[in-house]
Design a protein around this motif. Structure first.
Motif, PDB file in Angstrom:
ATOM      1  N   ILE A  14       0.840  -1.203   0.000  1.00  0.00           N
ATOM      2  CA  ILE A  14       0.000   0.000   0.000  1.00  0.00           C
ATOM      3  C   ILE A  14       0.874   1.252   0.000  1.00  0.00           C
ATOM      4  O   ILE A  14       0.653   2.193  -0.757  1.00  0.00           O
ATOM      5  CB  ILE A  14      -0.920   0.026   1.240  1.00  0.00           C
ATOM      6  N   ALA A  22       0.779   9.257  -5.660  1.00  0.00           N
ATOM      7  CA  ALA A  22       1.095  10.647  -5.304  1.00  0.00           C
ATOM      8  C   ALA A  22       2.205  11.222  -6.180  1.00  0.00           C
ATOM      9  O   ALA A  22       2.580  12.378  -6.012  1.00  0.00           O
ATOM     10  CB  ALA A  22       1.501  10.721  -3.837  1.00  0.00           C
ATOM     11  N   GLU A  23       2.737  10.375  -7.067  1.00  0.00           N
ATOM     12  CA  GLU A  23       3.819  10.771  -7.970  1.00  0.00           C
ATOM     13  C   GLU A  23       5.063  11.234  -7.231  1.00  0.00           C
ATOM     14  O   GLU A  23       5.703  12.218  -7.613  1.00  0.00           O
ATOM     15  CB  GLU A  23       3.342  11.848  -8.944  1.00  0.00           C
ATOM     16  N   LEU A  24       5.401  10.539  -6.143  1.00  0.00           N
ATOM     17  CA  LEU A  24       6.677  10.808  -5.485  1.00  0.00           C
ATOM     18  C   LEU A  24       7.779  10.235  -6.362  1.00  0.00           C
ATOM     19  O   LEU A  24       7.568   9.239  -7.049  1.00  0.00           O
ATOM     20  CB  LEU A  24       6.737  10.116  -4.122  1.00  0.00           C
ATOM     21  N   VAL A  27      13.592   8.661  -5.270  1.00  0.00           N
ATOM     22  CA  VAL A  27      14.468   9.163  -4.206  1.00  0.00           C
ATOM     23  C   VAL A  27      13.648   9.650  -3.010  1.00  0.00           C
ATOM     24  O   VAL A  27      13.970   9.367  -1.847  1.00  0.00           O
ATOM     25  CB  VAL A  27      15.366  10.319  -4.737  1.00  0.00           C
ATOM     26  N   GLU A  28      12.555  10.364  -3.293  1.00  0.00           N
ATOM     27  CA  GLU A  28      11.718  10.883  -2.203  1.00  0.00           C
ATOM     28  C   GLU A  28      11.103   9.745  -1.398  1.00  0.00           C
ATOM     29  O   GLU A  28      11.151   9.746  -0.163  1.00  0.00           O
ATOM     30  CB  GLU A  28      10.614  11.784  -2.773  1.00  0.00           C
ATOM     31  N   ALA A  31      13.835   7.959   0.569  1.00  0.00           N
ATOM     32  CA  ALA A  31      14.265   8.728   1.744  1.00  0.00           C
ATOM     33  C   ALA A  31      13.224   8.640   2.849  1.00  0.00           C
ATOM     34  O   ALA A  31      13.542   8.434   4.026  1.00  0.00           O
ATOM     35  CB  ALA A  31      14.501  10.187   1.351  1.00  0.00           C
ATOM     36  N   LEU A  32      11.969   8.784   2.472  1.00  0.00           N
ATOM     37  CA  LEU A  32      10.875   8.689   3.441  1.00  0.00           C
ATOM     38  C   LEU A  32      10.908   7.335   4.139  1.00  0.00           C
ATOM     39  O   LEU A  32      10.824   7.228   5.362  1.00  0.00           O
ATOM     40  CB  LEU A  32       9.553   8.879   2.687  1.00  0.00           C
ATOM     41  N   GLN A  42       3.930   7.670   7.546  1.00  0.00           N
ATOM     42  CA  GLN A  42       4.302   7.946   6.163  1.00  0.00           C
ATOM     43  C   GLN A  42       3.068   8.022   5.267  1.00  0.00           C
ATOM     44  O   GLN A  42       2.952   8.910   4.428  1.00  0.00           O
ATOM     45  CB  GLN A  42       5.219   6.848   5.622  1.00  0.00           C
ATOM     46  N   ALA A  45       1.251  11.181   5.974  1.00  0.00           N
ATOM     47  CA  ALA A  45       2.012  12.330   5.480  1.00  0.00           C
ATOM     48  C   ALA A  45       1.838  12.497   3.967  1.00  0.00           C
ATOM     49  O   ALA A  45       1.611  13.609   3.482  1.00  0.00           O
ATOM     50  CB  ALA A  45       3.494  12.175   5.823  1.00  0.00           C
ATOM     51  N   LEU A  49       0.150  15.589   2.034  1.00  0.00           N
ATOM     52  CA  LEU A  49       0.898  16.315   0.994  1.00  0.00           C
ATOM     53  C   LEU A  49       0.030  16.509  -0.245  1.00  0.00           C
ATOM     54  O   LEU A  49      -0.011  17.591  -0.828  1.00  0.00           O
ATOM     55  CB  LEU A  49       2.152  15.525   0.592  1.00  0.00           C
ATOM     56  N   MET A  50      -0.695  15.443  -0.601  1.00  0.00           N
ATOM     57  CA  MET A  50      -1.547  15.512  -1.794  1.00  0.00           C
ATOM     58  C   MET A  50      -2.678  16.522  -1.597  1.00  0.00           C
ATOM     59  O   MET A  50      -3.216  17.044  -2.555  1.00  0.00           O
ATOM     60  CB  MET A  50      -2.130  14.130  -2.115  1.00  0.00           C
TER      61      MET A  50
ATOM     62  N   TYR B   3       6.001  18.220  -4.759  1.00  0.00           N
ATOM     63  CA  TYR B   3       5.556  18.923  -3.553  1.00  0.00           C
ATOM     64  C   TYR B   3       6.690  19.756  -2.984  1.00  0.00           C
ATOM     65  O   TYR B   3       7.767  19.236  -2.698  1.00  0.00           O
ATOM     66  CB  TYR B   3       5.079  17.927  -2.499  1.00  0.00           C
ATOM     67  N   TRP B   7      10.761  17.753   1.415  1.00  0.00           N
ATOM     68  CA  TRP B   7      11.991  17.431   2.156  1.00  0.00           C
ATOM     69  C   TRP B   7      11.910  17.907   3.594  1.00  0.00           C
ATOM     70  O   TRP B   7      12.445  17.265   4.504  1.00  0.00           O
ATOM     71  CB  TRP B   7      13.234  17.975   1.430  1.00  0.00           C
ATOM     72  N   ILE B  10       9.923  15.093   5.175  1.00  0.00           N
ATOM     73  CA  ILE B  10      10.707  13.869   5.361  1.00  0.00           C
ATOM     74  C   ILE B  10      11.689  14.034   6.520  1.00  0.00           C
ATOM     75  O   ILE B  10      11.731  13.212   7.449  1.00  0.00           O
ATOM     76  CB  ILE B  10      11.475  13.492   4.067  1.00  0.00           C
ATOM     77  N   LEU B  13       9.867  14.706  10.011  1.00  0.00           N
ATOM     78  CA  LEU B  13       9.225  13.498  10.515  1.00  0.00           C
ATOM     79  C   LEU B  13      10.271  12.468  10.946  1.00  0.00           C
ATOM     80  O   LEU B  13      10.115  11.784  11.967  1.00  0.00           O
ATOM     81  CB  LEU B  13       8.308  12.917   9.431  1.00  0.00           C
TER      82      LEU B  13
END
Lengths: 214, 104
Positions: A14, A22-24, A27-28, A31-32, A42, A45, A49-50, B3, B7, B10, B13
Protein backbone atom coordinates in the motif's frame (compact mmCIF):
# COMPACT_ATOMS: atom_id res chain seq x y z
CA UNK A 1 10.30 -14.33 12.79
CA UNK A 2 8.47 -15.18 9.60
CA UNK A 3 5.02 -14.65 11.13
CA UNK A 4 5.45 -10.89 10.79
CA UNK A 5 5.77 -11.05 7.00
CA UNK A 6 2.00 -11.29 6.32
CA UNK A 7 1.58 -8.16 8.44
CA UNK A 8 4.19 -6.17 6.53
CA UNK A 9 3.25 -7.36 3.06
CA UNK A 10 -0.05 -5.51 2.53
CA UNK A 11 1.18 -2.50 4.46
CA UNK A 12 4.33 -2.21 2.34
CA UNK A 13 2.48 -2.73 -0.93
CA UNK A 14 0.00 0.00 0.00
CA UNK A 15 2.79 2.41 0.92
CA UNK A 16 4.49 1.81 -2.43
CA UNK A 17 1.23 2.12 -4.37
CA UNK A 18 0.27 5.33 -2.53
CA UNK A 19 3.73 6.72 -3.26
CA UNK A 20 3.31 6.06 -6.96
CA UNK A 21 -0.25 7.51 -7.00
CA UNK A 22 1.09 10.65 -5.30
CA UNK A 23 3.82 10.77 -7.97
CA UNK A 24 6.68 10.81 -5.49
CA UNK A 25 10.09 10.28 -7.07
CA UNK A 26 12.00 7.12 -6.24
CA UNK A 27 14.47 9.16 -4.21
CA UNK A 28 11.72 10.88 -2.20
CA UNK A 29 9.93 7.65 -1.41
CA UNK A 30 13.23 5.94 -0.63
CA UNK A 31 14.26 8.73 1.74
CA UNK A 32 10.88 8.69 3.44
CA UNK A 33 11.06 4.94 3.81
CA UNK A 34 14.61 4.72 5.12
CA UNK A 35 14.81 7.90 7.22
CA UNK A 36 11.33 7.84 8.74
CA UNK A 37 10.70 4.08 8.62
CA UNK A 38 7.25 4.31 10.23
CA UNK A 39 4.50 3.23 7.84
CA UNK A 40 1.39 4.68 9.42
CA UNK A 41 2.84 8.19 9.67
CA UNK A 42 4.30 7.95 6.16
CA UNK A 43 0.93 7.03 4.65
CA UNK A 44 -0.79 9.91 6.39
CA UNK A 45 2.01 12.33 5.48
CA UNK A 46 1.76 11.48 1.77
CA UNK A 47 -2.03 11.79 1.91
CA UNK A 48 -1.75 15.24 3.51
CA UNK A 49 0.90 16.32 0.99
CA UNK A 50 -1.55 15.51 -1.79
CA UNK A 51 -4.16 17.65 -0.06
CA UNK A 52 -1.83 20.69 0.14
CA UNK A 53 -1.73 20.75 3.93
CA UNK A 54 1.11 22.97 5.29
CA UNK A 55 4.35 21.06 5.89
CA UNK A 56 4.58 21.93 9.59
CA UNK A 57 1.10 20.53 10.18
CA UNK A 58 2.09 17.33 8.36
CA UNK A 59 5.18 16.88 10.52
CA UNK A 60 3.23 17.46 13.75
CA UNK A 61 0.47 15.07 12.66
CA UNK A 62 3.01 12.38 11.74
CA UNK A 63 4.83 12.78 15.05
CA UNK A 64 1.55 12.47 16.97
CA UNK A 65 0.78 9.24 15.10
CA UNK A 66 4.18 7.90 16.11
CA UNK A 67 3.83 8.88 19.76
CA UNK A 68 2.61 5.37 20.42
CA UNK A 69 6.21 4.23 19.99
CA UNK A 70 7.05 5.79 23.36
CA UNK A 71 5.22 2.82 24.79
CA UNK A 72 7.45 0.32 22.96
CA UNK A 73 10.55 2.37 23.63
CA UNK A 74 9.91 2.38 27.38
CA UNK A 75 9.38 -1.35 27.37
CA UNK A 76 12.49 -2.07 25.29
CA UNK A 77 14.65 0.32 27.27
CA UNK A 78 14.79 -2.26 30.06
CA UNK A 79 16.22 -4.83 27.66
CA UNK A 80 18.68 -2.49 25.92
CA UNK A 81 19.85 -0.91 29.17
CA UNK A 82 23.25 -2.59 29.19
CA UNK A 83 23.88 -2.36 25.45
CA UNK A 84 26.43 -0.13 23.73
CA UNK A 85 25.49 3.19 22.14
CA UNK A 86 25.50 1.83 18.54
CA UNK A 87 23.21 -1.06 19.55
CA UNK A 88 20.88 1.37 21.36
CA UNK A 89 20.83 3.57 18.26
CA UNK A 90 20.15 0.67 15.92
CA UNK A 91 17.53 -0.69 18.31
CA UNK A 92 15.80 2.69 18.40
CA UNK A 93 15.82 3.02 14.63
CA UNK A 94 14.35 -0.47 14.17
CA UNK A 95 11.48 0.15 16.57
CA UNK A 96 8.18 -0.57 14.80
CA UNK A 97 4.80 -2.00 15.74
CA UNK A 98 5.63 -5.27 14.03
CA UNK A 99 9.14 -5.74 15.43
CA UNK A 100 7.85 -4.98 18.90
CA UNK A 101 4.91 -7.36 18.48
CA UNK A 102 7.15 -10.22 17.34
CA UNK A 103 9.60 -9.53 20.14
CA UNK A 104 6.98 -9.47 22.92
CA UNK A 105 5.33 -12.61 21.56
CA UNK A 106 8.65 -14.48 21.90
CA UNK A 107 10.42 -12.77 24.79
CA UNK A 108 9.33 -15.37 27.35
CA UNK A 109 11.32 -18.03 25.55
CA UNK A 110 14.50 -15.95 25.56
CA UNK A 111 16.65 -16.47 28.62
CA UNK A 112 19.50 -13.99 28.83
CA UNK A 113 19.46 -10.29 28.09
CA UNK A 114 21.96 -10.82 25.26
CA UNK A 115 19.63 -13.31 23.66
CA UNK A 116 16.73 -10.87 23.93
CA UNK A 117 18.74 -8.05 22.37
CA UNK A 118 19.90 -10.33 19.54
CA UNK A 119 16.36 -11.54 18.88
CA UNK A 120 14.92 -8.04 18.86
CA UNK A 121 17.61 -6.63 16.54
CA UNK A 122 17.21 -9.65 14.25
CA UNK A 123 13.43 -9.23 14.12
CA UNK A 124 13.85 -5.52 13.41
CA UNK A 125 16.33 -6.06 10.58
CA UNK A 126 14.13 -8.74 9.08
CA UNK A 127 11.15 -6.40 9.29
CA UNK A 128 13.02 -3.52 7.71
CA UNK A 129 14.21 -5.69 4.83
CA UNK A 130 10.71 -6.93 3.99
CA UNK A 131 9.25 -3.47 4.44
CA UNK A 132 11.65 -1.88 1.94
CA UNK A 133 11.17 -4.78 -0.44
CA UNK A 134 7.36 -4.70 -0.46
CA UNK A 135 7.27 -0.91 -0.75
CA UNK A 136 9.46 -1.18 -3.82
CA UNK A 137 7.14 -3.81 -5.33
CA UNK A 138 4.11 -1.62 -4.56
CA UNK A 139 5.83 1.42 -6.06
CA UNK A 140 6.64 -0.40 -9.30
CA UNK A 141 3.34 -2.23 -9.77
CA UNK A 142 0.92 0.09 -7.93
CA UNK A 143 0.07 1.98 -11.09
CA UNK A 144 -1.17 -1.10 -12.88
CA UNK A 145 -3.96 -1.81 -10.42
CA UNK A 146 -7.43 -0.52 -11.35
CA UNK A 147 -8.90 2.19 -9.10
CA UNK A 148 -12.16 0.21 -8.76
CA UNK A 149 -10.27 -1.97 -6.28
CA UNK A 150 -10.26 0.98 -3.82
CA UNK A 151 -6.77 0.11 -2.65
CA UNK A 152 -6.51 3.35 -0.68
CA UNK A 153 -9.12 1.89 1.66
CA UNK A 154 -6.45 -0.58 2.78
CA UNK A 155 -4.86 2.31 4.72
CA UNK A 156 -7.59 2.67 7.38
CA UNK A 157 -7.97 -1.11 7.40
CA UNK A 158 -4.32 -1.61 8.22
CA UNK A 159 -4.57 1.01 11.00
CA UNK A 160 -7.43 -0.96 12.56
CA UNK A 161 -5.22 -4.01 12.52
CA UNK A 162 -2.41 -2.05 14.20
CA UNK A 163 -4.64 -0.69 16.94
CA UNK A 164 -6.61 -3.85 17.74
CA UNK A 165 -3.89 -5.79 19.64
CA UNK A 166 -3.30 -2.78 21.91
CA UNK A 167 -6.88 -2.72 23.21
CA UNK A 168 -6.30 -4.70 26.37
CA UNK A 169 -9.70 -4.44 28.01
CA UNK A 170 -13.06 -2.62 28.01
CA UNK A 171 -11.51 0.67 29.10
CA UNK A 172 -9.42 0.80 25.93
CA UNK A 173 -12.53 0.22 23.83
CA UNK A 174 -14.23 3.16 25.56
CA UNK A 175 -11.19 5.33 24.80
CA UNK A 176 -11.37 4.28 21.14
CA UNK A 177 -15.08 5.09 21.07
CA UNK A 178 -14.59 8.56 22.58
CA UNK A 179 -11.81 9.23 20.09
CA UNK A 180 -14.06 8.14 17.19
CA UNK A 181 -16.98 10.35 18.24
CA UNK A 182 -14.76 13.38 18.86
CA UNK A 183 -13.09 12.96 15.49
CA UNK A 184 -16.47 13.21 13.75
CA UNK A 185 -17.47 16.27 15.81
CA UNK A 186 -14.15 18.11 15.38
CA UNK A 187 -13.58 17.22 11.74
CA UNK A 188 -13.99 20.77 10.50
CA UNK A 189 -11.30 22.26 12.73
CA UNK A 190 -8.50 23.75 10.62
CA UNK A 191 -4.96 22.35 10.22
CA UNK A 192 -5.97 18.79 10.91
CA UNK A 193 -6.44 19.84 14.54
CA UNK A 194 -9.37 17.43 14.81
CA UNK A 195 -6.91 14.57 15.21
CA UNK A 196 -4.93 16.29 17.97
CA UNK A 197 -8.02 17.48 19.85
CA UNK A 198 -9.75 14.09 19.62
CA UNK A 199 -6.60 12.25 20.64
CA UNK A 200 -6.05 14.57 23.61
CA UNK A 201 -9.65 14.28 24.83
CA UNK A 202 -9.52 10.49 24.52
CA UNK A 203 -6.21 10.38 26.43
CA UNK A 204 -7.57 12.54 29.27
CA UNK A 205 -10.75 10.48 29.38
CA UNK A 206 -8.68 7.28 29.41
CA UNK A 207 -6.35 8.35 32.18
CA UNK A 208 -9.34 9.11 34.42
CA UNK A 209 -10.86 5.80 33.44
CA UNK A 210 -7.68 3.91 34.35
CA UNK A 211 -7.56 5.57 37.73
CA UNK A 212 -11.05 4.37 38.63
CA UNK A 213 -11.13 0.81 39.88
CA UNK A 214 -13.52 -1.55 38.14
CA UNK B 1 9.67 17.34 -7.36
CA UNK B 2 5.93 17.69 -7.13
CA UNK B 3 5.56 18.92 -3.55
CA UNK B 4 7.44 21.96 -2.35
CA UNK B 5 7.61 21.03 1.31
CA UNK B 6 8.39 17.35 0.88
CA UNK B 7 11.99 17.43 2.16
CA UNK B 8 10.96 19.44 5.19
CA UNK B 9 8.29 16.80 5.86
CA UNK B 10 10.71 13.87 5.36
CA UNK B 11 13.47 15.31 7.54
CA UNK B 12 11.13 16.73 10.19
CA UNK B 13 9.22 13.50 10.52
CA UNK B 14 12.44 11.45 10.52
CA UNK B 15 13.92 13.55 13.32
CA UNK B 16 10.71 13.66 15.38
CA UNK B 17 10.18 9.92 15.05
CA UNK B 18 13.75 9.10 16.00
CA UNK B 19 13.50 11.27 19.11
CA UNK B 20 10.33 9.39 20.11
CA UNK B 21 11.96 6.03 19.48
CA UNK B 22 15.29 6.72 21.13
CA UNK B 23 14.80 9.03 24.12
CA UNK B 24 13.78 6.37 26.63
CA UNK B 25 16.24 3.84 25.23
CA UNK B 26 19.17 6.29 25.58
CA UNK B 27 18.09 7.35 29.05
CA UNK B 28 17.31 3.83 30.20
CA UNK B 29 20.22 3.55 32.61
CA UNK B 30 19.44 6.91 34.22
CA UNK B 31 15.70 7.12 34.70
CA UNK B 32 12.95 4.88 35.97
CA UNK B 33 9.48 5.18 34.43
CA UNK B 34 6.55 4.65 36.77
CA UNK B 35 3.87 2.05 36.10
CA UNK B 36 1.28 4.81 36.04
CA UNK B 37 3.03 6.50 33.10
CA UNK B 38 3.42 3.24 31.24
CA UNK B 39 -0.30 2.68 31.64
CA UNK B 40 -1.11 6.12 30.27
CA UNK B 41 1.26 5.60 27.31
CA UNK B 42 -0.53 2.34 26.57
CA UNK B 43 -3.66 4.38 25.76
CA UNK B 44 -2.01 6.20 22.84
CA UNK B 45 -2.95 3.77 20.04
CA UNK B 46 -6.57 3.59 21.25
CA UNK B 47 -6.74 7.39 21.36
CA UNK B 48 -5.01 8.15 18.04
CA UNK B 49 -5.93 5.46 15.49
CA UNK B 50 -9.73 5.85 15.71
CA UNK B 51 -9.35 9.63 15.30
CA UNK B 52 -7.48 8.89 12.07
CA UNK B 53 -9.60 6.20 10.49
CA UNK B 54 -13.10 7.36 11.44
CA UNK B 55 -13.00 10.78 9.68
CA UNK B 56 -11.09 9.21 6.76
CA UNK B 57 -14.04 6.92 6.08
CA UNK B 58 -17.01 8.83 7.54
CA UNK B 59 -16.21 11.98 5.53
CA UNK B 60 -14.89 10.13 2.51
CA UNK B 61 -17.24 12.13 0.26
CA UNK B 62 -16.86 15.40 2.16
CA UNK B 63 -18.99 16.98 4.84
CA UNK B 64 -22.09 17.84 2.81
CA UNK B 65 -23.45 14.33 2.80
CA UNK B 66 -24.21 13.47 6.40
CA UNK B 67 -26.41 10.43 5.80
CA UNK B 68 -25.37 9.01 2.45
CA UNK B 69 -22.24 7.53 0.91
CA UNK B 70 -21.20 5.91 4.15
CA UNK B 71 -20.23 2.56 2.63
CA UNK B 72 -16.57 2.96 3.61
CA UNK B 73 -17.51 3.75 7.17
CA UNK B 74 -19.85 0.75 7.31
CA UNK B 75 -17.20 -1.57 5.87
CA UNK B 76 -14.71 -0.17 8.40
CA UNK B 77 -17.03 -1.20 11.24
CA UNK B 78 -17.44 -4.67 9.73
CA UNK B 79 -13.66 -4.94 9.30
CA UNK B 80 -13.17 -3.93 12.95
CA UNK B 81 -15.38 -6.84 14.00
CA UNK B 82 -13.49 -9.18 11.66
CA UNK B 83 -10.18 -7.97 13.08
CA UNK B 84 -11.43 -8.47 16.65
CA UNK B 85 -12.43 -12.04 15.81
CA UNK B 86 -9.50 -13.22 13.71
CA UNK B 87 -6.68 -11.00 15.03
CA UNK B 88 -5.07 -11.02 11.62
CA UNK B 89 -3.78 -8.03 9.64
CA UNK B 90 -4.02 -9.98 6.43
CA UNK B 91 -7.61 -11.21 6.86
CA UNK B 92 -8.74 -7.75 8.00
CA UNK B 93 -7.36 -5.96 4.94
CA UNK B 94 -8.41 -8.56 2.38
CA UNK B 95 -11.94 -9.00 3.72
CA UNK B 96 -12.42 -5.23 4.02
CA UNK B 97 -11.33 -4.65 0.43
CA UNK B 98 -13.55 -7.46 -0.88
CA UNK B 99 -16.63 -6.26 1.02
CA UNK B 100 -16.12 -2.69 -0.22
CA UNK B 101 -15.62 -3.92 -3.77
CA UNK B 102 -18.86 -5.94 -3.63
CA UNK B 103 -20.80 -3.05 -2.06
CA UNK B 104 -19.68 -0.45 -4.60
Amino acid sequence: MMPNVPAVLPFGLIMGAVGSTAELSGVELGALNILVFAGASQLVAVDLLMRDVPSTVIVITGVVINLRMILYSVSLSEVLKGSSLPVKTLGSYLLTDQAYAVYTANSNQLNSRDEKVAFYIGAGLCMSFFWQFFVLIGFIFGNFLPSSLNLDFAVPLSFIALAMPTLKNKKYYYVALVSSICSILFYELPYNLGLLVSGAIAMIFGSFLLRSKK
Amino acid sequence: MKYEGIWFVILGLALGTFVIRSTFIYLSSRIKISERFKEIFSLIPAAIFPALVVPMTFYHKGTNEIFFYKERFIVLIIATIVCYKYKSVFITIISGLIILYVMS
